[in-house]
Each structure stands twice: as structure tokens, then as C-alpha cells.
Design an enzyme around this catalytic site. Structure first.
Site, PDB file in Angstrom:
ATOM      1  CG  ASP A  50      -1.929  -1.149   1.168  1.00  0.00           C
ATOM      2  OD1 ASP A  50      -2.056  -1.789   0.113  1.00  0.00           O
ATOM      3  OD2 ASP A  50      -2.554  -1.426   2.207  1.00  0.00           O
ATOM      4  CG  ASP A  95      -3.459  -4.744  -2.918  1.00  0.00           C
ATOM      5  OD1 ASP A  95      -3.309  -5.447  -3.933  1.00  0.00           O
ATOM      6  OD2 ASP A  95      -4.192  -5.077  -1.966  1.00  0.00           O
TER       7      ASP A  95
END
Length: 333
Positions: free
Chosen positions: A161, A182
Site C-alpha cells: 500500500d 496493492d
């Protein structure tokens, strides 16, 4: 209907606040200059102290020039302080670093509209180094929540992230974004141009699979989506899918980009929306490289061409009002 006097006062006060906020978005030129240097030969020694000095509902560009150095601090730009231009000495020279993960806190947390940055590296060091014995956890390097924000020649470094492109219209040009899981995610309406996305679990990290993007568009009327133009999807060790859907209407479009062999053949994942892929918009058009072969791609990815594709590739996707052309001219010198 008559308003009680107390309610009328609250209403008028609220209107005044709203008007002030609207006025503050004009970002008048020329900018005011502020300098930051760790050596002490500047207005401030920390980036946060420079931001703290800016008045609430600022209406003029504040140009914060940051000297080379590693600034070990967590930086917050509150919603009430728009119109800030952070200029580093180059992403290899000006670094902002912090180590944090709870509650989506980030090394750089930008909540205001009209925030510009150039020549800066934003890094979350929480997962460094990574090994097979250590669990990887969320560690956001930058969280961008405001509207009309742009980043030029910046780097975003992390593992999970890395870049929380949370909300609003954003433009990233010639940026380097590194991560493993991600590492570009959120509900932003954003264009990434001439940038490199580098899949990595960190220096000497383990060989694991991962994911470049995780977009969060959640309805057919949601204008958000990630558009990548003339970018590079590269990396080392392991395989990564280009994106997975964090919401039912996730949208990611990749065009005219280079995809290395780090991209796994299936390309995309529906996550918990398997069986309902018709609402997901994952698109690849005009890409090259060993990872661009779509023979074994997920069968449900979409094909766009002509006007359908052009509406995402045109800068008006994020810039119908012409806000990018009104940025401080020094950015383009």
C-alpha cells in the site's frame, strides 16, 4: 418558515466558512516563498514546521523549497491549507521518511486541495528489510485525499500500500512508484503518465507474488479510475498481477505502456467479486513487452477503442476546468 435567531447565526457562520474555503481554492499567483533546510540556513528546519506556518484557508500559492537531505518526519497537510507547492532538490536528493502503519497514517498525508510536489521521495520504512520470517503489513508512503493535486518527478517507496490515491483528481508525471502488494490503491480519479511502477518486496526481499493496483470504484456513477499512459511496469523477483478489484466497479486502464515479464500471464484478479466481473473495467490497449501478451489473460477484461478509450486518455478526464495549466509556471521550466 422562520429561523430561530441562534440557528440563523450558525447558518450565516457556516456560509462564511464555505465562502472562505471556495475563495481559498483560487491559488493566486505569484507564489510566496518559504525555504526548508536541515542545515538551519533557511526559514525552517522541518517541512512540517513550514506547513504549520501557513495561514488557514490560504488563497495564494505557497512555494516551499526544500534543500537536499533526509527529513525523518511525518508530514501532514490539513484540509484547511490548500495551495501549497513543495519543491525538492530532486527525488534522489530530497527524501521524506517515516515508519508507520496504524489507521492508514502515512509518511506524507495530504488532505487539502491544490497540492503540488516535485523532486521529492516519499518513503515508508516500516517493512524494510523484508524477509520470509517477517509478516508484511500496511505501510503507506503517501496518502492523497484532496482534489486537483499533481506530482512531478517524485518517488514513492514502500512494500504494501505504498501510494494511497484516496480521493480526488490527481496527475502523476515522470514518477517512480515501488511496492509489492496493492501498492497503488484507493478511489482516486487519476492519470499516471510517463511513470515507472516497480514491483519489489524490498531490497533482498523474498520471492512472492503481488499486485500493482487495487482500485476502489464502488458504483457505476463513480467517476474514479486509474489511467496509465506511456508507463513502465517492471520489477524483480516473483510475479505480479496488474490489478485486483477492491470494489465491485473497480476501473484501471493501461495504454501504450511497457509491461515486463514480472507481469503474470493472467494479468488481473476479481478478488471477492469473482462471478460478477461484468461491472469491473480492467483494460489494456497498445502495450508492449513480454508481459503484454494477453493470450492467457483473464477472459473478462474489457476492450475499449475510439471515443470510449479516448475519454480516459484525454487530460479532460481529470481536468475539465483547466486546473493543470494554472499550476505555478516554475513546475514547467
Amino acid at each position: 418558515m422562520q429561523f430561530p435567531q441562534q440557528f440563523l447565526f450558525i447558518f450565516m457562520f457556516s456560509v462564511m466558512i464555505v465562502c472562505n474555503v471556495c475563495e481559498s481554492q483560487n491559488c493566486a499567483n505569484p507564489p510566496k516563498w518559504v525555504t526548508v533546510s536541515k542545515s538551519g540556513k533557511a526559514n525552517f528546519q522541518t517541512i512540517q514546521s513550514a506547513i504549520n506556518s501557513i495561514p488557514e484557508q490560504n488563497s495564494q500559492w505557497i512555494h516551499i523549497q526544500i534543500s537536499p537531505g533526509v527529513y525523518t518526519e511525518q508530514v501532514l497537510i490539513p484540509m484547511s491549507k490548500p495551495c501549497i507547492y513543495l519543491e525538492g532538490a530532486g527525488s534522489q536528493f530530497t527524501n521524506i521518511e517515516w515508519s508507520i502503519h496504524p489507521n492508514l497514517n502515512a509518511t506524507f498525508n495530504s488532505q487539502a486541495n491544490n497540492i503540488i510536489a516535485s523532486g521529492i521521495t516519499f518513503k515508508n520504512t516500516l517493512n524494510a528489510p523484508v524477509s520470509d520470517e517477517i509478516a508484511i503489513t500496511q505501510a503507506v508512503a503517501a496518502r492523497i485525499h484532496g482534489d486537483k493535486c499533481a506530482f512531478f518527478n517524485c518517488s514513492f517507496l514502500g512494500v504494501q500500500d505504498t501510494l494511497y490515491d484516496e480521493y480526488g483528481r490527481h496527475y502523476y508525471h515522470n514518477c517512480y512508484i515501488q511496492g509489492g502488494i496493492d501498492f497503488i490503491f484507493g478511489n482516486g480519479q487519476s492519470v499516471f503518465e510517463a511513470s515507472e511502477l516497480f514491483f519489489s518486496m524490498g531490497k533482498n526481499g523474498p520471492k512472492r507474488s503481488g499486485c500493482f493496483t487495487a482500485q476502489e470504484r464502488d458504483s457505476p456513477n463513480d467517476p474514479s479510475g486509474f489511467v496509465f499512459k506511456n508507463c513502465k511496469f517492471t520489477g524483480t523477483k516473483g510475479n505480479a498481477i496488474l490489478g485486483r478489484s477492491l470494489r465491485a466497479y473497480s476501473r484501471v486502464i493501461i495504454t501504450n505502456s511497457f509491461l515486463s515479464d514480472v507481469v503474470t500471464p493472467v494479468g488481473w484478479g476479481a478478488r471477492t467479486f469473482a462471478g460478477h466481473e461484468q461491472t469491473i473495467t480492467f483494460v489494456e490497449e497498445g502495450n508492449t513487452g513480454p508481459g503484454a501478451n494477453k493470450v492467457k489473460r483473464a477472459k473478462w477484461i474489457k476492450h475499449l477503442s475510439g471515443p470510449e478509450l479516448d475519454k480516459f486518455l484525454d487530460i479532460s478526464f481529470i481536468d475539465k476546468e483547466g486546473w493543470i495549466s494554472k499550476l505555478p509556471s516554475k513546475i514547467f521550466v
